[in-house]
Enzyme design. Structure first.
Site, PDB file in Angstrom:
ATOM      1  N   SER A  33       0.825  -1.214   0.000  1.00 17.18           N
ATOM      2  CA  SER A  33       0.000   0.000   0.000  1.00 17.18           C
ATOM      3  C   SER A  33       0.853   1.257   0.000  1.00 17.18           C
ATOM      4  O   SER A  33       2.026   1.223   0.391  1.00 17.18           O
ATOM      5  CB  SER A  33      -0.931   0.075   1.225  1.00 17.18           C
ATOM      6  OG  SER A  33      -1.722  -1.064   1.319  1.00 17.18           O
ATOM      7  N   ASP A  51       7.902  -8.536  11.274  1.00 20.70           N
ATOM      8  CA  ASP A  51       8.021  -9.984  11.351  1.00 20.70           C
ATOM      9  C   ASP A  51       7.246 -10.478  12.573  1.00 20.70           C
ATOM     10  O   ASP A  51       7.668 -10.289  13.704  1.00 20.70           O
ATOM     11  CB  ASP A  51       9.499 -10.369  11.471  1.00 20.70           C
ATOM     12  CG  ASP A  51       9.719 -11.877  11.357  1.00 20.70           C
ATOM     13  OD1 ASP A  51       8.728 -12.607  11.214  1.00 20.70           O
ATOM     14  OD2 ASP A  51      10.887 -12.303  11.412  1.00 20.70           O
ATOM     15  N   ASP A 110       7.465 -16.710  13.519  1.00 17.30           N
ATOM     16  CA  ASP A 110       8.755 -17.376  13.689  1.00 17.30           C
ATOM     17  C   ASP A 110       8.565 -18.874  13.481  1.00 17.30           C
ATOM     18  O   ASP A 110       7.594 -19.463  13.979  1.00 17.30           O
ATOM     19  CB  ASP A 110       9.324 -17.137  15.094  1.00 17.30           C
ATOM     20  CG  ASP A 110       9.709 -15.682  15.333  1.00 17.30           C
ATOM     21  OD1 ASP A 110      10.251 -15.063  14.418  1.00 17.30           O
ATOM     22  OD2 ASP A 110       9.440 -15.182  16.450  1.00 17.30           O
TER      23      ASP A 110
END
Length: 793
Positions: free
Chosen positions: A247, A319, A322
């Site tokens: 975006s 992030d 994991d």
């Protein structure tokens, strides 16, 4: 003769009867945009004015009635879309489409989204406004299911309508969160490179994450109150609903605009589909007003504005997934080690109903880190147990409250408080208001590990050394409030440092961010038409730099006249992906061959996943500059060591020969418009017979990958660029004239194929036009179509 005439009249009458029946059938399948409909569970009548593009302007005496009405009208335009999206997280697509979707159903049903939804609902505060309004919205949808017209797709597939529940809303949020994530497409590939090729190869790729950065600057000031790679790629690619990708957004402060008021711009990048992802609706009650853009089954808009403030989102790209390698007990594979103890896996049995087949039954193993991907995704590159830990399913879910607060905030402070409660997916919340506040807030639960880690390869599950150590307080998240620059922006790029580090993530290349800054920074008299033009900008700042580095390796004097012509176009190119340009065609093919000749010998089949990840866009400009690299040598040629110059030269030669065969000998005819196209696909459009009725397009378009008018496509062996994603809505809100704010979506408001609003915005969108987002009540009351939902007394 009389017999012939009678026969002819009978034939004409029969044809007219068939035509009339077909006409009546198509009319019967259109949404009802005017007249009266009786509805239950509302206190007063609700009046809905439909404007010229089919946006409902809902006028109600209270918010509960308004949300019942929203659910009803949303369902009558988008029930098919709702049905698709609610089935994804629950693993129910193969019920509709058959065994081809079993693998995708296994993935999503195994992520734990449904289980987390159940926990969230169990802990819900049933007195909260967000809960009550969500239930009112669901009531409206279910009343439409009970009494409204059945969409054609249900009939063609023989699908029974089912009523909706709160879990469906949360499942949609879960799908959204997962589709925003990138780790599942990138981490397995990088881990495989590390294990099979070694750290030298990995380090050259990952080093690019710290180069060529346009950073979003942190700056907090007071509020103005004024009072697994291939499998994952494949599983996501076959989804019959839009994935969330990227975006742009920028908010210009009062001192950056000609009229001295904030201008807000946003264009979320989402997979193109039919119907379009966003449904527009304007709600007005005595105590509330919002013009919003809604996802299917989400009652509160993720994009919206009123006369007081505007907000939107982009992907943060942090992030929040994991992968952990678990260590099984050598004498009991149903146990895994954590530190010095063995723990039993928990087991979740799943039943998938499959159209035309027996049920598919499978069991998921779950460790403390999360579900094992083994058995969910096949085949994995390793036999080791790989668990996926995902913040969305790990922490308390307040996302419904977040969406409610975003759309009901009375101030920047209130909006920020709502943003602070988001745990996943990570989003950049963009904000501007009539009091001249502007803000960018990186929202999502950020965390640190117990030791420094590179989290884009697999972590140790058994040692206990790779666990999450701390969740950061929201005030530590990257953010900017009323900065001295007088603007904020986001293009999914790297935020500036927090805690003396740059927070790890899957941030996109700097191209769009750099272009936004280059355009916005020097100018202090922006107008709405200029912002609209900027949303359509198709210039890449990095492409000419890549070309310059590659051309240094070419001995141009040794090229043929036609090859020199191609070089001439490249040398004089400004990086703009306009339809009539030749250079984008040469550039895209050359970089495909360059990347293939650089990486494919080592990566093998993994190259075709790597070349279409966000990482490769960061690697390209750095690799083009490198003179020395472990990747230059072709490991398949045992008797020599290739150089950069050989790679560049051979890549150019291959690209040129390919384009000659594809587009002809005249280089001047290699126009961008000949190779780029976009088609907005409906799931039923996969059938050749139904394609022309349900799909919208194909169209020739302009734009390129990672320009502001971002047209996202795969670069592959075909030489054609079929755009799969791009701006899902372009919005401009001008607080000097908020009643005339502008927007456009790629196709149309309605998902009903016979509706006049099925594709009435498509050509305007391609032309770069906009339509007004009406807030002025006098203008709204002039609408030709008025639907009244009559409260049953």
């Amino acid at each position: 003769m009389k017999v012939f005439k009678k026969g002819l009249l009978f034939l004409i009458g029969f044809v007219l009867l068939i035509v009339t029946a077909l006409w009546y059938y198509t009319v019967s399948l259109q949404p009802q945009y005017s007249g009266e409909i009786s509805i239950e569970n509302t206190i007063e009548d609700v009046t809905i004015h439909y404007d010229t593009i089919g946006v409902p302007h809902i006028n109600a005496q209270n918010q509960k009635d308004a949300y019942v009405a929203l659910g009803y009208v949303h369902a009558q335009d988008r029930l098919w879309q709702m049905e698709l999206i609610r089935r994804i997280a629950a693993g129910r697509l193969s019920e509709m489409f058959g065994k081809e979707l079993i693998a995708t159903d296994k993935l999503f049903s195994g992520l734990g989204i449904e289980e987390r939804s159940a926990i969230t609902i169990q802990n819900s505060d049933t007195n909260a406004a967000s809960y009550k309004m969500a239930m009112a919205y669901l009531d409206g949808i279910n009343q439409y299911i009970e009494n409204g017209k059945t969409p054609l797709e249900f009939t063609l597939l023989g699908l029974e309508k089912e009523k909706y529940a709160l879990k469906d809303i949360y499942n949609v949020f879960g799908y959204m969160a997962f589709s925003f994530a990138v780790a599942h497409k990138t981490d397995p590939l990088l881990n495989e490179i590390k294990e099979k090729l070694g750290t030298a190869y990995l380090n050259e790729l990952t080093a690019t994450e710290h180069q060529n950065l346009t950073l979003i600057k942190n700056e907090k000031n007071p509020e103005i109150t004024a009072a697994f790679s291939k499998a994952m790629h494949h599983l996501m690619d076959v989804l019959p609903i839009s994935p969330f990708i990227g975006s742009n957004s920028w908010v210009l402060g009062a001192d950056k605009t000609k009229n001295g008021k904030v201008i807000f711009a946003n264009d979320p990048h989402i997979g193109y589909s039919q119907p379009s992802v966003w449904y527009q609706a304007h709600i007005k009650t005595p105590d509330y007003e919002m013009y919003g853009f809604h996802l299917a089954l989400i009652p509160f808009p993720l994009l919206g504005h009123n006369k007081e403030y505007a907000y939107g989102i982009t992907m943060l790209e942090n992030d929040d997934i994991d992968f952990y390698v678990e260590e099984n007990n050598p004498i009991n594979e149903n146990e895994y080690r954590f530190k010095e103890e063995y723990f039993a896996y928990s087991f979740v049995e799943k039943h998938l109903k499959v159209k035309g087949e027996k049920d598919s039954i499978y069991t998921i193993k779950v460790s403390k880190h999360g579900p094992l991907m083994n058995g969910i995704i096949e085949p994995l590159a390793t036999k080791k147990p790989i668990a996926m830990q995902w913040i969305y399913t790990k922490l308390e879910n307040q996302i419904l409250d977040v969406a409610y607060t975003m759309s009901h905030a009375k101030s920047l402070s209130a909006f920020k408080e709502g943003a602070s409660r988001l745990h996943a997916p990570g989003l950049n919340m963009m904000y501007g208001d009539a009091k001249n506040n502007i803000a960018w807030l990186a929202s999502g639960k950020l965390y640190t590990h117990e030791r420094p880690l590179y989290t884009k390869t697999f972590l140790e599950g058994a040692s206990g050394k790779d666990e999450i150590a701390e969740y950061l307080d929201f005030e530590e998240n990257p953010q900017a409030i009323n900065p001295k620059s007088n603007y904020v922006y986001s293009a999914n790029n790297q935020p500036d440092s927090i805690r003396k580090m740059r927070y790890p993530g899957y941030y996109l290349s700097e191209d769009r961010a750099k272009r936004i800054v280059d355009l916005v920074a020097p100018k202090n008299d922006w107008t709405v038409p200029e912002v609209a033009e900027m949303l359509l900008d198709v210039t890449s700042p990095s492409a000419p730099e890549v070309i310059e580095d590659l051309l240094k390796m070419l001995e141009v004097s040794l090229l043929s006249p036609s090859e020199k012509t191609a070089v001439y176009y490249l040398e004089n190119w400004k990086g703009n992906f306009d339809k009539k340009e030749v250079a984008p065609v040469v550039y895209n093919r050359w970089i495909y061959e360059f990347q293939k000749n650089t990486f494919a010998d080592e990566m093998g089949k993994g190259f075709y996943q790597f070349v279409n990840t966000p990482l490769v866009e960061k690697v390209l400009p750095v690799q083009a500059k490198r003179q020395k690299s472990v990747w230059w040598d072709n490991i398949l040629t045992k008797d020599k060591v290739e150089t950069k110059q050989e790679i560049v030269r051979n890549s150019f030669k291959k690209a040129f020969v390919f384009l000659e065969n594809q587009l002809g000998a005249n280089v001047a005819d290699w126009k961008w418009e000949r190779v780029i196209s976009v088609e907005h696909k409906h799931p039923l459009g996969e059938s050749a017979i139904l394609r022309k009725y349900f799909n919208v397009g194909p169209f020739v378009t302009s734009g390129g990958d990672q320009v502001i008018n971002n047209q996202i496509y795969n670069i592959d062996s075909t030489g054609y660029y079929k755009v799969s994603a791009g701006p899902s809505a372009r919005r401009i809100v001008d607080f000097s004239d908020v009643d005339n704010s502008l927007a456009i979506i790629p196709t149309g408001q309605s998902g009903r194929v016979f509706s006049p609003h099925y594709k009435d915005q498509a050509q305007k969108y391609l032309n770069g036009e906009f339509v007004p987002m009406k807030l002025n009540q006098a203008a709204i009351l002039k609408s030709k179509n008025t639907l009244v939902l009559k409260a049953k007394k």
